[in-house]
Each structure stands twice: as C-alpha cells, then as structure tokens.
Design an enzyme around this catalytic site. Structure first.
Site, PDB file in Angstrom:
ATOM      1  N   GLU A  89      20.448 142.660 -13.018  1.00  0.00           N
ATOM      2  CA  GLU A  89      21.159 141.788 -13.714  1.00  0.00           C
ATOM      3  C   GLU A  89      22.703 142.224 -13.967  1.00  0.00           C
ATOM      4  O   GLU A  89      23.612 141.386 -13.677  1.00  0.00           O
ATOM      5  CB  GLU A  89      20.506 141.196 -14.807  1.00  0.00           C
ATOM      6  N   GLY A 122      14.716 137.189  -8.685  1.00  0.00           N
ATOM      7  CA  GLY A 122      15.675 136.090  -8.574  1.00  0.00           C
ATOM      8  C   GLY A 122      16.942 136.577  -8.461  1.00  0.00           C
ATOM      9  O   GLY A 122      18.015 136.025  -8.099  1.00  0.00           O
ATOM     10  N   VAL A 123      17.320 137.900  -9.057  1.00  0.00           N
ATOM     11  CA  VAL A 123      18.502 138.345  -8.938  1.00  0.00           C
ATOM     12  C   VAL A 123      18.816 138.467  -7.566  1.00  0.00           C
ATOM     13  O   VAL A 123      20.067 138.229  -7.021  1.00  0.00           O
ATOM     14  CB  VAL A 123      18.819 139.745  -9.675  1.00  0.00           C
ATOM     15  N   LYS A 159      20.329 126.923  -5.767  1.00  0.00           N
ATOM     16  CA  LYS A 159      21.331 127.584  -6.314  1.00  0.00           C
ATOM     17  C   LYS A 159      21.564 129.050  -5.900  1.00  0.00           C
ATOM     18  O   LYS A 159      20.584 129.597  -5.951  1.00  0.00           O
ATOM     19  CB  LYS A 159      21.340 127.495  -7.812  1.00  0.00           C
ATOM     20  N   THR A 189       2.553 144.736  -8.340  1.00  0.00           N
ATOM     21  CA  THR A 189       3.277 145.880  -8.655  1.00  0.00           C
ATOM     22  C   THR A 189       4.066 145.737  -9.979  1.00  0.00           C
ATOM     23  O   THR A 189       5.089 146.442 -10.340  1.00  0.00           O
ATOM     24  CB  THR A 189       3.836 146.530  -7.561  1.00  0.00           C
TER      25      THR A 189
HETATM   26  N1  LIG Z   1      18.719 130.277  -8.485  1.00  0.00           N
HETATM   27  C1  LIG Z   1      18.006 129.546  -9.392  1.00  0.00           C
HETATM   28  O1  LIG Z   1      17.703 128.530  -9.518  1.00  0.00           O
HETATM   29  C2  LIG Z   1      17.352 130.820 -10.490  1.00  0.00           C
HETATM   30  C3  LIG Z   1      16.358 130.304 -11.313  1.00  0.00           C
HETATM   31  C4  LIG Z   1      15.884 131.131 -12.104  1.00  0.00           C
HETATM   32  C5  LIG Z   1      16.489 132.261 -12.462  1.00  0.00           C
HETATM   33  N2  LIG Z   1      17.348 132.802 -11.500  1.00  0.00           N
HETATM   34  C6  LIG Z   1      18.051 134.128 -11.453  1.00  0.00           C
HETATM   35  O2  LIG Z   1      16.961 134.848 -11.347  1.00  0.00           O
HETATM   36  C7  LIG Z   1      17.194 136.191 -12.298  1.00  0.00           C
HETATM   37  C8  LIG Z   1      15.912 136.632 -12.641  1.00  0.00           C
HETATM   38  O3  LIG Z   1      15.098 137.210 -11.975  1.00  0.00           O
HETATM   39  P1  LIG Z   1      13.888 138.039 -11.931  1.00  0.00           P
HETATM   40  O4  LIG Z   1      13.424 137.868 -13.361  1.00  0.00           O
HETATM   41  O5  LIG Z   1      12.982 137.843 -10.789  1.00  0.00           O
HETATM   42  O6  LIG Z   1      14.634 139.370 -11.883  1.00  0.00           O
HETATM   43  P2  LIG Z   1      14.978 140.625 -11.097  1.00  0.00           P
HETATM   44  O7  LIG Z   1      15.396 140.164  -9.682  1.00  0.00           O
HETATM   45  O8  LIG Z   1      15.888 141.542 -11.634  1.00  0.00           O
HETATM   46  O9  LIG Z   1      13.640 141.478 -10.926  1.00  0.00           O
HETATM   47  C9  LIG Z   1      12.939 142.117 -12.007  1.00  0.00           C
HETATM   48  C10 LIG Z   1      12.891 143.670 -11.621  1.00  0.00           C
HETATM   49  O10 LIG Z   1      11.667 143.756 -10.766  1.00  0.00           O
HETATM   50  C11 LIG Z   1      11.715 144.385  -9.712  1.00  0.00           C
HETATM   51  N3  LIG Z   1      10.848 143.965  -8.632  1.00  0.00           N
HETATM   52  C12 LIG Z   1      11.093 142.861  -8.008  1.00  0.00           C
HETATM   53  N4  LIG Z   1       9.820 142.598  -7.282  1.00  0.00           N
HETATM   54  C13 LIG Z   1       9.217 143.530  -7.664  1.00  0.00           C
HETATM   55  C14 LIG Z   1       7.486 143.831  -7.099  1.00  0.00           C
HETATM   56  N5  LIG Z   1       7.008 143.048  -6.601  1.00  0.00           N
HETATM   57  N6  LIG Z   1       7.088 144.841  -7.843  1.00  0.00           N
HETATM   58  C15 LIG Z   1       7.910 145.832  -8.505  1.00  0.00           C
HETATM   59  N7  LIG Z   1       9.123 145.525  -8.946  1.00  0.00           N
HETATM   60  C16 LIG Z   1       9.667 144.489  -8.352  1.00  0.00           C
HETATM   61  C17 LIG Z   1      13.437 144.371  -9.367  1.00  0.00           C
HETATM   62  O11 LIG Z   1      13.640 145.346  -8.700  1.00  0.00           O
HETATM   63  C18 LIG Z   1      13.756 144.393 -10.863  1.00  0.00           C
HETATM   64  O12 LIG Z   1      13.960 145.545 -11.319  1.00  0.00           O
HETATM   65  C19 LIG Z   1      18.259 135.886 -13.069  1.00  0.00           C
HETATM   66  O13 LIG Z   1      19.507 136.157 -12.691  1.00  0.00           O
HETATM   67  C20 LIG Z   1      18.321 134.285 -12.951  1.00  0.00           C
HETATM   68  O14 LIG Z   1      19.977 134.077 -13.164  1.00  0.00           O
HETATM   69  C21 LIG Z   1      17.740 131.814 -10.509  1.00  0.00           C
END
Ligand SMILES: NC(=O)c1ccc[n+]([C@@H]2O[C@H](COP(=O)([O-])OP(=O)(O)OC[C@H]3O[C@@H](n4cnc5c(N)ncnc54)[C@H](O)[C@@H]3O)[C@@H](O)[C@H]2O)c1
Ligand SMILES: [Zn+2]
Length: 384
Positions: A89, A122-123, A159, A189
């Site tokens: 993030e 999501g990031v 989005k 994982t």
């Molecule tokens: N576009 C949209 O409509 C929408 C909707 C909801 C959230 N979001 C965005 O999503 C983001 C949050 O997403 P998130 O919670 O997925 O966070 P993230 O993408 O940061 O992932 C969380 C952590 O998990 C790790 N990771 C990912 N997949 C993995 C796996 N399979 N095994 C092990 N580690 C893994 C990543 O490297 C990271 O450290 C926010 O920035 C938010 O704004 C967007």
C-alpha cells in the site's frame, strides 16, 4: 453518431459527438489456473507461433508461484516477459505505475492481442490496471487476484488507481478489464491476518445487504480463516455471495453516476484513517472499523438494536478484525474524513447506514456532535 447544428452562425458552429461504449467483462472461478492443461488464461489473445504475453506479478506471489507460472507459459509455448513488483500500500504510487509502463514499453507491447496478465493482490491489480489504462491510451488486461480481498472485491469492478496527495486512490480511472480468473488455491500461502483483512470487506457486504452472508460468516468465518478457505463448500458460498452482491450493485452503476451506493458502506471515514495509520491498518481492517462505527451510530439513533449491534461486533472479533482504533476519537481527523467523503459524493453525505443486519438506508444528516457521541460509545465498548 454526431450532430451538426446548422442553425448556428459562422462564429458559433457546433458539432456534438455522441456515442456509447459497450462494456463487458467476466469474473470467473478457475481452480488451478496455472496448471499447464488449464487453457482458461489463454482463451483471450493471440495463440500459436510467436504468441506473447506481458505478466505483472506481485513479488510475494512470485516467491511462492513464480516457477509454476513460468512453467505454464513455457509449456504452452508462449513467449513472455515477467515484471516483478514489490507491491505494498505504501508503494501504490506514481513511481510503481511508471515502472510498469516502462516495462510495457521495453516489451514493445501490442495495442491489442497481447492482453497484460496481472497476478497479485488488490494493490497490484489497481496499479497495473492504471498502467493498462494509460499505455497507448488503453491496452487489454486480465486480472488474476491472489488475495481473498482481491478475489471478492478488487477484481469485481472497473476501478484502477494509485494513492497521491496523501489520499487513497486519488488518481485513477474506470477501466474494464477483459475479465478476472479467480483461483482460490492461491489463498493457502496467505497469513491468517491477510484473510482476516479480506473478511472486513465481506463483513461490509453482509451487514449492508446480505443477512444470509452474515449468518454464514457468523457460523463458519473463523474456521474458514484457519482453513484458508480451501476445500469446504461454505468458503465458496461466502465468496460467491460476496461477489454476487458486488456485481448486483456495480453492474447498473458501473461509472458511479448514482452516488448512493450501498458498497460505499465502510468507506466513509476509513479512507483517511487507513492513510494516516499506514502501514498499521490494512484496507479491510480500516473498512471493518468504519462498519462497526456506522453500526454504533445507527444504534445510537435507535435504528439497529442492541442485540444485532452486539452480533456484528462479535463476528468482527471472531474474524480477527480490530473493533477499535484511537484515530476514531480524533475529532479533527474524523471531521476531515467525512468532509472529504462528502466532496467525493458531490456535496452530500449519502451515508449507507444499516437499520438492521442486511438492510440499510441512506442518510445525509450526520452531525459532528453525533460523530463525537459515536466515538465515545465506541471507546466505551473497548476492553481496557
Ligand atoms: N479496484 C477496486 O475496486 C478495489 C476494491 C477493493 C480494494 N481495492 C484495493 O485493494 C488494496 C488491498 O488489496 P489486498 O488486501 O489484496 O492487499 P495487497 O495487494 O497489498 O496484498 C497483501 C499482501 O499479500 C501478499 N500476497 C498477495 N497474494 C499472496 C499470496 N497468494 N500468497 C502470499 N502472499 C500474497 C502481497 O505481496 C501483500 O504483501 C487496496 O489498495 C484497495 O484500495 C481496490
Ligand atoms: Zn474497499
């Protein structure tokens, strides 16, 4: 279609262009997506000799699945470049977006025919989605979510975005992907904390519009987190209901022309709280705090009854979500958060507030005094 207004004088000549852009994308479960025999991912785009793909892969995902992913493309005789991104993030920014754009340029990505494949949470989906919108004014891209939050939320809409000016997702676009392939085996994982984080968004959906989903979370949530949502049908049912609820809300309002959106629930105060608390609070945790705050507000108004409010708190706790944060009592911050949300919703609050679990209405009359009272009530609930 265009209209030429012939009645205008020489100096006021006017042409009006009007068009509609058809939008269609899919959200589809596909287990073991990177099994070389699973051809889902290659359904869209060029195949055969010389076929190429540009992949953007989260660094942590690459650690666990890099070898498997690369083998998939080699076995399918696809030439590929893999752009690895440390996506956090705090790195959801212009630099990361331009890093991806530069890698696209180096790959000499075609305009269509070589859909970009983004594999991550999501990031990364948000940043790479933005890069896909910008490169050549838009190249097709496919989402492969690897976190639970990305599976049930970030992969469902259109989005894209990055954080900027110290605000969440301040720069971004509405840009439909080709589609998303959801493979829950990626979740094995993830840490329990990551799965709890995602359950914040699922809880949001449950409280605001789906009582059955709430009951499923109440009954199975904490077990499913321990089992990482594998195997059992309840895990799938929770994901399906969550996604279905999201699609139902998004499809008729994809460009958010209607700003009264139930899915805004949990996103009123949380964007600023999350930003200020970074990296302490994850997105889903901040959303959960906002959900609980709104339930207490509703309870103070005599809408949601004590028993149901208690149930929401209990489920949040079971799911490993925070139930309080000191920033909720920072009145200057809470006021600025609401003010920014009001700006985002064109000048009025349009707050979705649950009247009971699974049923909500919109309100525009929340006052600073009420926020203060709610904060105090939240604080009182917190065990010392
Ligand atoms: N576009 C949209 O409509 C929408 C909707 C909801 C959230 N979001 C965005 O999503 C983001 C949050 O997403 P998130 O919670 O997925 O966070 P993230 O993408 O940061 O992932 C969380 C952590 O998990 C790790 N990771 C990912 N997949 C993995 C796996 N399979 N095994 C092990 N580690 C893994 C990543 O490297 C990271 O450290 C926010 O920035 C938010 O704004 C967007
Ligand atoms: Zn969200």
């Amino acid at each position: 279609m265009f209209h030429h207004d012939k009645s205008k004088g020489l100096h006021k000549k006017k042409w009006t262009v009007q068009t509609k852009v058809p939008v269609s994308f899919f959200v589809q479960f596909s287990e073991n997506l990177f099994d070389p025999k699973n051809s889902d991912l290659l359904e869209v785009g060029a195949r055969g000799p010389g076929a190429r793909r540009f992949l953007v892969v989260d660094e942590n995902v690459h650690k666990h699945y890099g070898e498997k992913i690369e083998k998939y493309f080699k076995k399918n005789k696809i030439v590929f470049a893999l752009c690895k991104i440390h996506s956090h993030e705090t790195r959801k920014d212009v630099d990361t977006a331009f890093f991806i754009l530069k890698a696209m340029e180096d790959f000499k990505l075609q305009r269509t025919g070589e859909p970009v494949i983004v594999v991550g949470g999501g990031v990364l989906l948000d940043i790479a989605g933005l890069a896909a919108t910008l490169y050549r004014r838009g190249v097709p891209y496919i989402r492969v979510p690897t976190t639970l939050l990305a599976l049930v939320d970030a992969s469902v809409g259109v989005k894209t975005g990055i954080n900027h000016f110290s605000r969440r997702n301040r720069i971004g676009s509405y840009y439909a992907p080709v589609g998303a392939y959801l493979d829950r085996t990626f979740l094995v994982t993830l840490s329990e904390k990551e799965l709890s984080n995602a359950s914040g968004e699922i809880l949001k959906m449950a409280v605001i519009k789906d009582k059955k989903l709430f009951e499923l979370l109440e009954k199975h949530g904490s077990r499913l987190i321990k089992e990482k949502f594998q195997k059992s049908s309840e895990g799938l049912e929770i994901m399906h209901r969550s996604i279905h609820g999201m699609v139902e809300e998004l499809a008729p309002n994809l460009w958010e022309t209607e700003m009264k959106r139930l899915v805004n629930f949990g996103h009123t105060w949380s964007p600023l709280i999350e930003m200020v608390a970074l990296p302490e609070l994850s997105h889903g945790e901040a959303v959960a705090l906002d959900v609980l705050f709104s339930c207490v507000l509703s309870n103070q108004r005599g809408l949601m009854n004590d028993k149901e409010t208690e149930r929401v708190f209990r489920v949040a706790k079971d799911l490993g979500l925070p139930t309080f944060h000191p920033l909720l009592t920072d009145m200057a911050l809470m006021e600025e958060a609401l003010a920014d949300t009001v700006r985002h919703r064109n000048g009025s609050q349009k707050l979705p507030i649950p009247l009971s679990i699974g049923y909500a209405e919109f309100y525009n009359d929340v006052t600073p005094e009420e926020v203060k009272k709610t904060s105090a009530a939240m604080k009182k609930r917190t065990p010392k």
